[in-house]
Design a protein around this motif. Structure first.
Motif, PDB file in Angstrom:
ATOM      1  N   LEU A  24       0.830  -1.206   0.000  1.00 42.53           N
ATOM      2  CA  LEU A  24       0.000   0.000   0.000  1.00 42.53           C
ATOM      3  C   LEU A  24       0.859   1.248   0.000  1.00 42.53           C
ATOM      4  O   LEU A  24       1.976   1.236   0.514  1.00 42.53           O
ATOM      5  CB  LEU A  24      -0.899   0.036   1.249  1.00 42.53           C
ATOM      6  CG  LEU A  24      -1.948  -1.057   1.388  1.00 42.53           C
ATOM      7  CD1 LEU A  24      -2.645  -0.917   2.735  1.00 42.53           C
ATOM      8  CD2 LEU A  24      -2.972  -0.986   0.255  1.00 42.53           C
ATOM      9  N   ASP A  25       0.283   2.328  -0.576  1.00 45.67           N
ATOM     10  CA  ASP A  25       0.973   3.620  -0.509  1.00 45.67           C
ATOM     11  C   ASP A  25       0.078   4.656   0.191  1.00 45.67           C
ATOM     12  O   ASP A  25      -0.982   4.311   0.714  1.00 45.67           O
ATOM     13  CB  ASP A  25       1.395   4.085  -1.916  1.00 45.67           C
ATOM     14  CG  ASP A  25       0.219   4.317  -2.855  1.00 45.67           C
ATOM     15  OD1 ASP A  25       0.413   4.189  -4.085  1.00 45.67           O
ATOM     16  OD2 ASP A  25      -0.899   4.618  -2.377  1.00 45.67           O
ATOM     17  N   GLU A  26       0.518   5.910   0.157  1.00 46.43           N
ATOM     18  CA  GLU A  26      -0.142   6.967   0.942  1.00 46.43           C
ATOM     19  C   GLU A  26      -1.608   7.203   0.556  1.00 46.43           C
ATOM     20  O   GLU A  26      -2.372   7.761   1.330  1.00 46.43           O
ATOM     21  CB  GLU A  26       0.647   8.286   0.874  1.00 46.43           C
ATOM     22  CG  GLU A  26       0.925   8.834  -0.503  1.00 46.43           C
ATOM     23  CD  GLU A  26       2.079   8.151  -1.214  1.00 46.43           C
ATOM     24  OE1 GLU A  26       2.805   7.349  -0.582  1.00 46.43           O
ATOM     25  OE2 GLU A  26       2.238   8.406  -2.418  1.00 46.43           O
ATOM     26  N   GLN A  27      -2.005   6.765  -0.647  1.00 41.42           N
ATOM     27  CA  GLN A  27      -3.402   6.932  -1.043  1.00 41.42           C
ATOM     28  C   GLN A  27      -4.334   6.171  -0.087  1.00 41.42           C
ATOM     29  O   GLN A  27      -5.458   6.605   0.189  1.00 41.42           O
ATOM     30  CB  GLN A  27      -3.620   6.486  -2.497  1.00 41.42           C
ATOM     31  CG  GLN A  27      -5.058   6.587  -2.984  1.00 41.42           C
ATOM     32  CD  GLN A  27      -5.660   7.975  -2.891  1.00 41.42           C
ATOM     33  OE1 GLN A  27      -4.964   8.999  -2.921  1.00 41.42           O
ATOM     34  NE2 GLN A  27      -6.978   8.052  -2.776  1.00 41.42           N
ATOM     35  N   PHE A  28      -3.869   5.047   0.458  1.00 44.14           N
ATOM     36  CA  PHE A  28      -4.666   4.283   1.422  1.00 44.14           C
ATOM     37  C   PHE A  28      -4.922   5.118   2.674  1.00 44.14           C
ATOM     38  O   PHE A  28      -5.992   5.078   3.260  1.00 44.14           O
ATOM     39  CB  PHE A  28      -3.948   2.975   1.772  1.00 44.14           C
ATOM     40  CG  PHE A  28      -4.800   1.999   2.542  1.00 44.14           C
ATOM     41  CD1 PHE A  28      -4.699   1.900   3.920  1.00 44.14           C
ATOM     42  CD2 PHE A  28      -5.709   1.182   1.878  1.00 44.14           C
ATOM     43  CE1 PHE A  28      -5.481   1.003   4.635  1.00 44.14           C
ATOM     44  CE2 PHE A  28      -6.492   0.276   2.578  1.00 44.14           C
ATOM     45  CZ  PHE A  28      -6.376   0.187   3.958  1.00 44.14           C
ATOM     46  N   ILE A  29      -3.917   5.908   3.039  1.00 47.99           N
ATOM     47  CA  ILE A  29      -4.061   6.795   4.202  1.00 47.99           C
ATOM     48  C   ILE A  29      -5.124   7.866   3.917  1.00 47.99           C
ATOM     49  O   ILE A  29      -5.892   8.249   4.789  1.00 47.99           O
ATOM     50  CB  ILE A  29      -2.705   7.443   4.580  1.00 47.99           C
ATOM     51  CG1 ILE A  29      -1.698   6.360   4.943  1.00 47.99           C
ATOM     52  CG2 ILE A  29      -2.860   8.436   5.726  1.00 47.99           C
ATOM     53  CD1 ILE A  29      -0.274   6.837   5.140  1.00 47.99           C
TER      54      ILE A  29
END
Lengths: 150, 132
Positions: free
Chosen positions: A23-28
């Motif tokens: 996962l990357d920051e878009q999940f945040i």
């Protein structure tokens, strides 16, 4: 006590998804949108992603089976799939999609086929990991305030 | 460029999210909702045009570029030709300058790479003076 342990497990499971590059920051960004009005927003969006993207996967599979590959069509499908995957922060899936599109532009059918197998593998792995993660989240119960470390 | 119509009832900003990707629509609608913006969805450019033909108006339109039936470029041109003066922001994953310019030239007020984030939406709202 048990709830504390479950919440610790949630945090560790979540962190490993980022540390292992799934996962990357878009999940945040999705997590930040979750609130009391939509307490399961992240899981709902991920479920929607897997439901809707299954059709795209099938389209790409069918397109790759043809004797003469239509690279424009394949690129079009992959553009859609990549966009959707990016929106949930599916980092490894997104990276493979980028590679697939490069092979499309180069007219490399073998590269496309090989990369697509990798995409399906990453897509399935992420699904498994997220399902396990959401199961632990549900067991842990609602957090008072979601305040995830960034 | 175009100026906003302003919402017809009270001060609540209205937005139309135009995208064939339901995941993106869910995310963008939630984003707008959290900022207090009343939002509607269209699955492609034709639906967006049809909504306007039926008399609907929106302060802000988030227009995806690549959609079936009618894409964002065609829809934006159509809406401007109809006299729609809402703020139209193109959203796409495309990053090639020429492609972005082609989309801008269809009548956009702004362009943002998707997926949108809260800060991108707030910057749009600032730019069009909807927030202080």
């Amino acid at each position: 006590m048990e709830r504390t342990q479950l919440r610790r497990q949630v945090a560790l499971t979540r962190q490993s998804l980022f540390d292992q590059g799934f996962l990357d920051e878009q999940f945040i960004q999705l997590e930040d949108l979750q609130d009391d009005a939509n307490p399961n927003f992240v899981e709902e969006v991920v479920t929607l992603y897997y439901r809707d993207s299954a059709r795209l996967i099938t389209n790409i599979e069918k397109a790759l089976e043809k004797n003469s590959l239509d690279f424009n069509k394949l690129d079009g499908f992959m553009h859609q799939f990549k966009g959707s995957s990016s929106s949930i922060g599916a980092k490894k899936v997104k990276a493979e999609c980028t590679l697939f599109r490069e092979y499309c532009r180069a007219g490399n059918g073998e590269g496309c086929t090989r990369t697509f197998q990798q995409i399906k593998k990453e897509y399935a792995t992420l699904k498994r990991k997220l399902e396990a993660y959401f199961q632990v989240v549900r067991q842990a119960g609602p957090a008072e305030t979601a305040c995830w470390p960034k | 460029m175009a100026t906003s119509n302003g919402s017809s009832t009270g001060t609540k900003i209205t937005a139309l999210v135009v995208d064939d990707d339901r995941v993106i629509n869910a995310i963008h609608c939630k984003l707008l909702n959290k900022l207090g913006i009343e939002n509607h969805v269209a699955a492609n450019g034709k639906e967006a045009v049809d909504l306007h033909c039926s008399g609907k108006k929106f302060d802000l339109i988030l227009m995806d570029r690549d959609m079936p039936i009618m894409n964002g470029i065609e829809a934006t041109r159509e809406l401007r030709a109809m006299g729609v003066r809402s703020i139209i922001v193109g959203v796409s994953t495309r990053s090639i300058k020429q492609e972005i310019q082609e989309f801008m030239d269809s009548g956009l007020d702004d362009y943002q790479e998707k997926p949108l984030t809260s800060s991108k939406v707030i910057s749009i709202l600032h730019k069009i003076n909807f927030v202080d």
